[in-house]
Design a protein around this motif. Structure first.
Motif, mmCIF file in Angstrom:
data_model
loop_
_atom_site.group_PDB
_atom_site.id
_atom_site.type_symbol
_atom_site.label_atom_id
_atom_site.label_comp_id
_atom_site.label_asym_id
_atom_site.label_seq_id
_atom_site.Cartn_x
_atom_site.Cartn_y
_atom_site.Cartn_z
ATOM 1 N N LEU A 52 -39.042 -78.876 15.894
ATOM 2 C CA LEU A 52 -40.448 -78.745 15.491
ATOM 3 C C LEU A 52 -41.249 -78.344 16.719
ATOM 4 O O LEU A 52 -40.763 -78.414 17.845
ATOM 5 C CB LEU A 52 -40.947 -80.093 14.943
ATOM 6 C CG LEU A 52 -40.280 -80.562 13.641
ATOM 7 C CD1 LEU A 52 -40.615 -82.025 13.373
ATOM 8 C CD2 LEU A 52 -40.728 -79.686 12.478
ATOM 9 N N PRO A 53 -42.503 -77.926 16.535
ATOM 10 C CA PRO A 53 -43.314 -77.549 17.704
ATOM 11 C C PRO A 53 -43.345 -78.667 18.754
ATOM 12 O O PRO A 53 -43.482 -79.837 18.424
ATOM 13 C CB PRO A 53 -44.691 -77.295 17.088
ATOM 14 C CG PRO A 53 -44.397 -76.840 15.692
ATOM 15 C CD PRO A 53 -43.197 -77.632 15.261
ATOM 16 N N ASP A 54 -43.198 -78.259 20.006
ATOM 17 C CA ASP A 54 -43.076 -79.214 21.119
ATOM 18 C C ASP A 54 -44.281 -80.131 21.204
ATOM 19 O O ASP A 54 -45.434 -79.696 21.056
ATOM 20 C CB ASP A 54 -42.981 -78.461 22.453
ATOM 21 C CG ASP A 54 -41.636 -77.768 22.613
ATOM 22 O OD1 ASP A 54 -40.762 -77.972 21.745
ATOM 23 O OD2 ASP A 54 -41.489 -77.028 23.602
ATOM 24 N N ILE A 72 -44.935 -81.099 13.764
ATOM 25 C CA ILE A 72 -45.146 -81.368 15.189
ATOM 26 C C ILE A 72 -44.095 -82.375 15.627
ATOM 27 O O ILE A 72 -43.786 -83.311 14.885
ATOM 28 C CB ILE A 72 -46.578 -81.910 15.459
ATOM 29 C CG1 ILE A 72 -46.759 -82.258 16.950
ATOM 30 C CG2 ILE A 72 -46.921 -83.114 14.584
ATOM 31 C CD1 ILE A 72 -48.200 -82.530 17.343
ATOM 32 N N ASN A 73 -43.559 -82.196 16.824
ATOM 33 C CA ASN A 73 -42.524 -83.151 17.248
ATOM 34 C C ASN A 73 -43.130 -84.405 17.858
ATOM 35 O O ASN A 73 -42.904 -84.730 19.017
ATOM 36 C CB ASN A 73 -41.528 -82.496 18.204
ATOM 37 C CG ASN A 73 -40.342 -83.434 18.441
ATOM 38 O OD1 ASN A 73 -40.089 -84.317 17.616
ATOM 39 N ND2 ASN A 73 -39.662 -83.251 19.550
ATOM 40 N N ALA A 74 -43.911 -85.068 17.044
ATOM 41 C CA ALA A 74 -44.393 -86.401 17.406
ATOM 42 C C ALA A 74 -43.300 -87.416 17.100
ATOM 43 O O ALA A 74 -42.328 -87.091 16.417
ATOM 44 C CB ALA A 74 -45.643 -86.725 16.603
ATOM 45 N N THR A 75 -43.455 -88.646 17.601
ATOM 46 C CA THR A 75 -42.477 -89.703 17.334
ATOM 47 C C THR A 75 -43.206 -90.916 16.777
ATOM 48 O O THR A 75 -44.246 -91.309 17.309
ATOM 49 C CB THR A 75 -41.751 -90.130 18.625
ATOM 50 O OG1 THR A 75 -41.483 -88.971 19.409
ATOM 51 C CG2 THR A 75 -40.462 -90.841 18.303
ATOM 52 N N GLU A 116 -45.212 -66.938 0.262
ATOM 53 C CA GLU A 116 -44.662 -67.690 1.399
ATOM 54 C C GLU A 116 -45.703 -68.588 2.070
ATOM 55 O O GLU A 116 -45.421 -69.265 3.039
ATOM 56 C CB GLU A 116 -44.033 -66.745 2.421
ATOM 57 C CG GLU A 116 -45.009 -65.849 3.179
ATOM 58 C CD GLU A 116 -45.398 -64.568 2.398
ATOM 59 O OE1 GLU A 116 -45.145 -64.505 1.169
ATOM 60 O OE2 GLU A 116 -45.990 -63.659 3.014
ATOM 61 N N GLY A 117 -46.911 -68.607 1.527
ATOM 62 C CA GLY A 117 -47.956 -69.461 2.091
ATOM 63 C C GLY A 117 -48.498 -68.904 3.391
ATOM 64 O O GLY A 117 -48.195 -67.768 3.784
ATOM 65 N N VAL A 118 -49.299 -69.707 4.066
ATOM 66 C CA VAL A 118 -49.902 -69.299 5.338
ATOM 67 C C VAL A 118 -49.601 -70.366 6.380
ATOM 68 O O VAL A 118 -49.766 -71.561 6.122
ATOM 69 C CB VAL A 118 -51.430 -69.132 5.196
ATOM 70 C CG1 VAL A 118 -52.059 -68.790 6.544
ATOM 71 C CG2 VAL A 118 -51.755 -68.061 4.168
ATOM 72 N N THR A 119 -49.151 -69.914 7.537
ATOM 73 C CA THR A 119 -48.829 -70.844 8.625
ATOM 74 C C THR A 119 -49.660 -70.503 9.855
ATOM 75 O O THR A 119 -49.774 -69.329 10.216
ATOM 76 C CB THR A 119 -47.335 -70.760 8.984
ATOM 77 O OG1 THR A 119 -46.573 -71.044 7.809
ATOM 78 C CG2 THR A 119 -46.970 -71.750 10.071
ATOM 79 N N VAL A 120 -50.222 -71.501 10.466
ATOM 80 C CA VAL A 120 -51.005 -71.317 11.679
ATOM 81 C C VAL A 120 -50.470 -72.258 12.750
ATOM 82 O O VAL A 120 -50.158 -73.409 12.465
ATOM 83 C CB VAL A 120 -52.497 -71.618 11.407
ATOM 84 C CG1 VAL A 120 -53.292 -71.617 12.704
ATOM 85 C CG2 VAL A 120 -53.077 -70.607 10.438
ATOM 86 N N SER A 121 -50.335 -71.740 13.965
ATOM 87 C CA SER A 121 -49.858 -72.584 15.070
ATOM 88 C C SER A 121 -50.980 -72.795 16.066
ATOM 89 O O SER A 121 -51.881 -71.964 16.195
ATOM 90 C CB SER A 121 -48.691 -71.906 15.794
ATOM 91 O OG SER A 121 -47.609 -71.775 14.904
ATOM 92 N N ALA A 122 -50.889 -73.898 16.768
ATOM 93 C CA ALA A 122 -51.890 -74.171 17.799
ATOM 94 C C ALA A 122 -51.250 -75.002 18.893
ATOM 95 O O ALA A 122 -50.331 -75.763 18.642
ATOM 96 C CB ALA A 122 -53.068 -74.935 17.193
ATOM 97 N N ASP A 123 -51.722 -74.807 20.103
ATOM 98 C CA ASP A 123 -51.356 -75.771 21.140
ATOM 99 C C ASP A 123 -52.570 -76.051 22.007
ATOM 100 O O ASP A 123 -53.545 -75.304 21.999
ATOM 101 C CB ASP A 123 -50.129 -75.328 21.940
ATOM 102 C CG ASP A 123 -50.448 -74.287 22.965
ATOM 103 O OD1 ASP A 123 -51.225 -74.588 23.898
ATOM 104 O OD2 ASP A 123 -49.913 -73.160 22.844
ATOM 105 N N THR A 124 -52.504 -77.164 22.711
ATOM 106 C CA THR A 124 -53.700 -77.670 23.405
ATOM 107 C C THR A 124 -53.591 -77.535 24.916
ATOM 108 O O THR A 124 -54.297 -78.208 25.649
ATOM 109 C CB THR A 124 -53.915 -79.155 23.045
ATOM 110 O OG1 THR A 124 -52.703 -79.868 23.362
ATOM 111 C CG2 THR A 124 -54.233 -79.333 21.576
#
Lengths: 707, 329
Positions: free
Chosen positions: A501-503, A464-467, A541-549
């Motif tokens: 990274l995700p916005d 995640i594009n946190a800072t 390759e594993g498992v990837t899940v995306s989410a946004d709020t």
């Protein structure tokens, strides 16, 4: 800080959230392995040094760069005549080198680029700029003829709000306070200066930027340079503080990108400390009139908070100092007004708790004045003015811990018994006093997106594009993920601080943990559900899940959501010199669930310390003779030092608020400064018996009032 | 920063010779101020002659009971030296009131005396300053001058001398040992810094090429007590708004000997001769101390925003002297 009154509790096994986990990057930072924006040195990197304007207003008539360009090792000197043209800027303060106009002293008029930092600096000093200087006005006055009523103030709040009939209610009030408080301009002065390292690779721009939010920085840079946002990457891995001043794109990123474009080389630009006050924002000075009308019981019947402040001619930024008065106390008749005047000064901007920090100084000082007038304990006065709903909006509070924070804080501090008489406690040459003030800060949450990944070996990664400004964001996001996934923290990798990274929203408005944490929580919850559905082992390759709020946050809330707190301070006033020192300070906060007590405590006491600076030592003088800020280094701009901060404690209530986010947290980055200066000022009144309404309370201000 | 050459001479003679043959050169001590000024463009020597490692780093006992402090003794070491702590506590206190631990570790005795004013205009090459650029003007008179001088200033310059150490040395009647192309000489600390007059560019009476080799302290007065007190904006790492170094000897309730010097008030550590004159033979009372302070401070000519320094100096004087007098009871 003489001792830690609150030992960090041992980590609760199996429950990462709420544990006092150490900062993930702590070791890298203390060993020097963590690299900041100016420390990235791609091959063939060159250095830049800016040239600030030396007039307070005017136009450039000529720029002579011949001497600068003649220095060996100089690659280029950018001026408004040869710099790349930028697209229209959303923030005109970053439209640098686009024209001859100089809107304030310190505005950048050229940039020298050279092989070494030293040569760049020498070249910048060799640039000769000729100006057509114009008359300027940098002095804020309460009745400035050009002041106006802004429609909106910072944060999107309306500039003016009226409820009921203030004038009639105030005229009819049994007891009234009418006081004007004067606050100087202040500067954020983070330890790490604003810095960027930028390079172009084909059509792709990469910038290591000291930024509080690289998603927005990327979008802004893409817009300015007319590129698709996919063609720009901004990296902000480690940040040495920002306090709001790195929340928006700043000139160093734009200048470094321009210089890289012109020279074809990676360019590093770290702003000189002395130039920062003019180009990275400041807390605008405020002249604040507060009028309170109350009955004999101390219950407010009328409240007016009227603020006069400045902005620049570059853009309108209005410090929303009257906004907390819309939140704090019962007040059937209320007027909250901002007036602003555009002066030939640098553009003001965000500084830790914009609005709340200066506004609550005035409001909480006025409440103390009312308590003294009524001979009522100031804690009790505040308890009597607890509103049932948010006064301005009528909305119910999701939770309001002010009364508990006041009561429990008073107990821990040893507030009672308290002799209310001012100016009577002597210890040799010292007068002693105690003061209290309330704190508030809104719960802000912004849409963010995150990705959660499970590897076949049982490890996890969140992206995640946190800072992380040094606050512990990286650490707490790992804790949130571990909690949701039921995994040990060390099995969760955390990737933040890159715009690819995700916005995510920037680190500002104390919104980071709530906003990013929600997205991480959502992604990890979905990942966990996905994993529990699976019978077979994970693919290679594993498992990837995306989410946004976006949806959750767009749904809004019917509640008024704020963190609250109470500050208690004990001060000493030296009756020989007027020197004031804070002997001890205690903050009690009601900020939802505290997710990491170690990093939270740092945030709280950091804010409180900044509040001590605001009360006692920090000031930026707008010098009318040269038209710029006077104190431009850390020797003359007096941040509090360790010797100024004796015993300082932060505590918090366990607050269970289901209306916030899945973690139940409120922001904690800013509330520590809110009200802190008022608690110190109120303690000074209790010690000295004189009300001083202009900050900071340096010896020269105190001296005329000593016994 | 402009390019410069660097030389580290092994002896005092070599250092003085190098300075004499290079007009654009400057001596470098701990560098805590000079390097800043070079970065700011205020100072631009072509050659730095590093005297910080000359063999001048000893504190010697003198036959008369005084001390000779080598010019390269670091401020931290001087403050911690037992002879200084025991016999000249006012000096130790003044040193520890200055700067920060790191700076005191680097700063030298000689360099401390030569540090330049922290007037904000002096440090900003984009604005006029008569000290930096003679004849260019002084914005401080009308501008930001809360921290600047109330005594000894001129129409050309209102800067203050920032050293804490120098204030204690002035009260102690210390002397500066100097060597140069024309030989050695000794200058009292009180006469070492110049008042600006029409030439604010010259801070001290040092002639070009002269090097400080030592500071000499006369033997302490066995019955006098000394104290240094500094008022400032924050508890550490701030220059004095006003500071006072005082030595007081009281016999039978009467002032037998008093030495008083102020920091933060003037372009040099301000030895308060008029106050001392008023104190001599006066009763050791707060009233008399106040009258003595007034005798000195009546000459003050404050600027618009620094009149508070006069009152602050008066209060500090009375408080410090009363405290010292109490030790004689």
């Amino acid at each position: 800080m003489s001792h830690d009154p609150q030992p960090v509790p041992p980590k609760a096994p199996g429950h990462p959230l709420g544990a006092a986990s150490a900062r993930r990057e702590g070791r890298a930072k203390v060993t020097g392995a963590a690299r900041y924006a100016a420390e990235h040195a791609p091959p063939h990197r060159v250095h830049a040094w800016p040239v600030p304007a030396t007039v307070a207003r005017g136009r450039i008539t000529a720029v002579d760069t011949a001497d600068a360009l003649a220095l060996p090792g100089v690659h280029a000197v950018l001026t408004h005549e040869n710099a790349p043209r930028l697209e229209q800027a959303e923030d005109p303060a970053v439209a640098v080198l686009q024209g001859p106009a100089v809107p304030h002293r310190g505005w950048y008029v050229a940039l020298a680029v050279a092989d070494s930092l030293e040569t760049a600096r020498a070249a910048a000093e060799a640039v000769r700029v000729t100006y057509d200087a114009e008359e300027y006005d940098v002095t804020l006055t309460a009745d400035h003829p050009d002041r106006y009523l802004p429609k909106e103030v910072n944060g999107g709040h309306p500039g003016t709000r009226e409820r009921g009939d203030f004038d009639a209610a105030y005229a009819g009030a049994l007891v009234t306070v009418d006081a004007t408080y004067t606050l100087t301009a202040l500067h954020n002065h983070p330890m790490e200066p604003h810095a960027s390292t930028a390079w172009w690779d084909g059509g792709h721009l990469t910038v290591h930027d000291s930024s509080q939010g690289s998603t927005k920085a990327r979008d802004d840079l893409a817009a300015l340079f007319g590129r698709d946002r996919r063609d720009v990457t901004v990296v902000a891995e480690h940040i040495g503080g920002g306090f709001g001043s790195k929340g928006t794109l700043r000139p160093q990123a734009v200048l470094a990108a321009m210089a890289a474009q012109v020279t074809g080389r990676p360019v590093t630009l770290a702003l000189p400390r002395r130039e920062m006050p003019a180009v990275v924002g400041h807390r605008a000075p405020t002249l604040q009139r507060v009028r309170l009308g109350a009955g004999a019981d101390g219950v407010l019947t009328a409240l007016a908070h009227e603020v006069v402040t400045h902005t620049s001619t570059v853009k309108e930024f209005v410090e929303q100092a009257a906004v907390p008065a819309r939140v704090m106390y019962t007040s059937p008749h209320s007027r909250t007004v901002h007036r602003v005047v555009a002066l030939d000064v640098p553009s003001p901007s965000w500084m830790r708790a914009p609005g709340e920090a200066p506004g609550m100084y005035a409001l909480e000082s006025a409440m103390d004045e009312l308590a003294v007038l009524l001979d009522l304990d100031p804690v009790e006065l505040r308890l009597r003015n607890e509103p049932a709903t948010e006064p301005d909006s009528g909305r119910p509070f999701s939770s309001r811990g002010l009364a508990r924070a006041l009561r429990e804080g008073a107990d821990r501090f040893g507030w009672r018994p308290r002799d209310p008489r001012p100016g009577v406690r002597r210890e040799g040459d010292l007068l002693l006093g105690t003061g209290v003030a309330a704190a508030t800060y809104p719960v802000l949450i912004f849409p963010s997106s995150a990705e959660a990944f499970a590897a076949p070996d049982g490890g996890f990664r969140i992206r995640i594009n946190a800072t992380d400004l040094g606050t512990g964001a990286r650490t707490v996001l790992g804790q949130i993920a571990a909690e949701v996934l039921g995994a040990p923290e060390e099995r969760v990798r955390v990737e933040i601080g890159r715009s690819d990274l995700p916005d995510a929203f920037l680190a500002g408005g104390s919104s980071g943990t709530g906003s990013w944490g929600w997205a991480v929580h959502k992604a990890c919850s979905a990942l966990k559900a996905e994993l529990s559905r699976r019978q077979e082992p994970l693919p290679q390759e594993g498992v990837t899940v995306s989410a946004d709020t976006r949806e959750e946050i767009a749904a809004g809330t019917p509640y008024a959501r704020h963190a609250f707190g109470a500050h208690f301070a004990e001060v000493q006033v030296d009756t020989v010199t007027g020197e004031i020192r804070v002997r001890r300070m205690l903050g009690m906060f009601a900020a939802g669930r505290i997710l990491n007590p170690r990093t939270a405590r740092s945030q709280f006491i950091g804010g409180m310390t900044m509040g001590i600076g605001m009360a006692l030592t920090e000031h930026s003088t707008m010098d009318p003779v040269v038209g710029g800020f006077a104190e431009r280094d850390l020797a003359s701009y007096h941040l509090p030092v360790c010797a100024d901060v004796h015993t300082i404690e932060a505590h918090w209530l366990d607050e269970d608020d289901p209306h916030l986010n899945p973690m139940g947290s409120k922001g904690i980055g800013e509330i520590g400064i809110v009200g802190a200066a008022a608690a110190v000022g109120n303690a000074v009144h209790h010690a000295l018996g004189v009300r001083l309404r202009t900050l900071p309370l340096t010896p020269d201000a105190v001296l005329p009032h000593l016994p | 920063m402009k390019p410069f050459a660097y030389l580290r001479p092994a002896t005092v003679e070599e250092a003085v010779r190098a300075r004499a043959t290079h007009p654009g050169s400057a001596f470098l001590g701990g560098g805590t101020n000079l390097v800043d000024l070079m970065k700011l463009g205020v100072s631009g020597p072509e050659l730095l002659i590093d005297v910080g490692r000359l063999p001048l780093d000893r504190i010697e006992e003198l036959p008369d009971g005084g001390l000779r402090i080598g010019a390269t003794v670091r401020n931290s070491d001087l403050a911690a030296a037992p002879a200084v702590r025991e016999r000249y506590p006012v000096l130790s206190q003044a040193l520890l009131a200055g700067a920060s631990g790191q700076l005191r570790n680097a700063a030298t005795t000689g360099g401390n005396l030569l540090q330049r004013t922290r007037c904000l205009y002096f440090q900003d090459v984009s604005v006029p300053c008569n000290k930096r650029r003679p004849g260019s003007g002084c914005p401080a008179v009308e501008g930001v001058h809360r921290d600047l001088a109330v005594l000894g200033h001129s129409a050309h310059c209102v800067a203050t001398q920032p050293s804490d150490m120098a204030v204690a040395l002035a009260a102690l009647d210390a002397a500066v040992e100097v060597t140069g192309p024309d030989g050695d000489r000794t200058v009292p600390v009180t006469a070492f810094h110049r008042l600006p007059g029409e030439h604010p560019e010259r801070d001290t009476v040092l002639e070009p090429g002269e090097l400080i080799t030592a500071v000499r302290l006369p033997p302490p007065r066995p019955l006098a007590h000394g104290h240094y007190r500094k008022a400032r904006d924050r508890a550490s790492y701030a220059f004095a708004l006003v500071s006072v170094a005082a030595l007081l000897e009281v016999r039978d309730g009467v002032v037998h000997h008093a030495a008083l010097a102020y920091g933060g008030l003037a372009p040099r550590p301000w030895r308060a001769a008029a106050a001392e004159e008023a104190l001599r033979g006066a009763p050791a009372t707060a009233d008399a101390f106040g009258r003595a302070a007034d005798a000195e401070l009546s000459a003050a000519r404050p600027l618009r925003d620094n009149g508070f320094k006069v009152e602050l100096a008066r209060r500090l004087t009375v408080s410090v002297l009363a405290r010292l007098a109490a030790r004689h009871r």
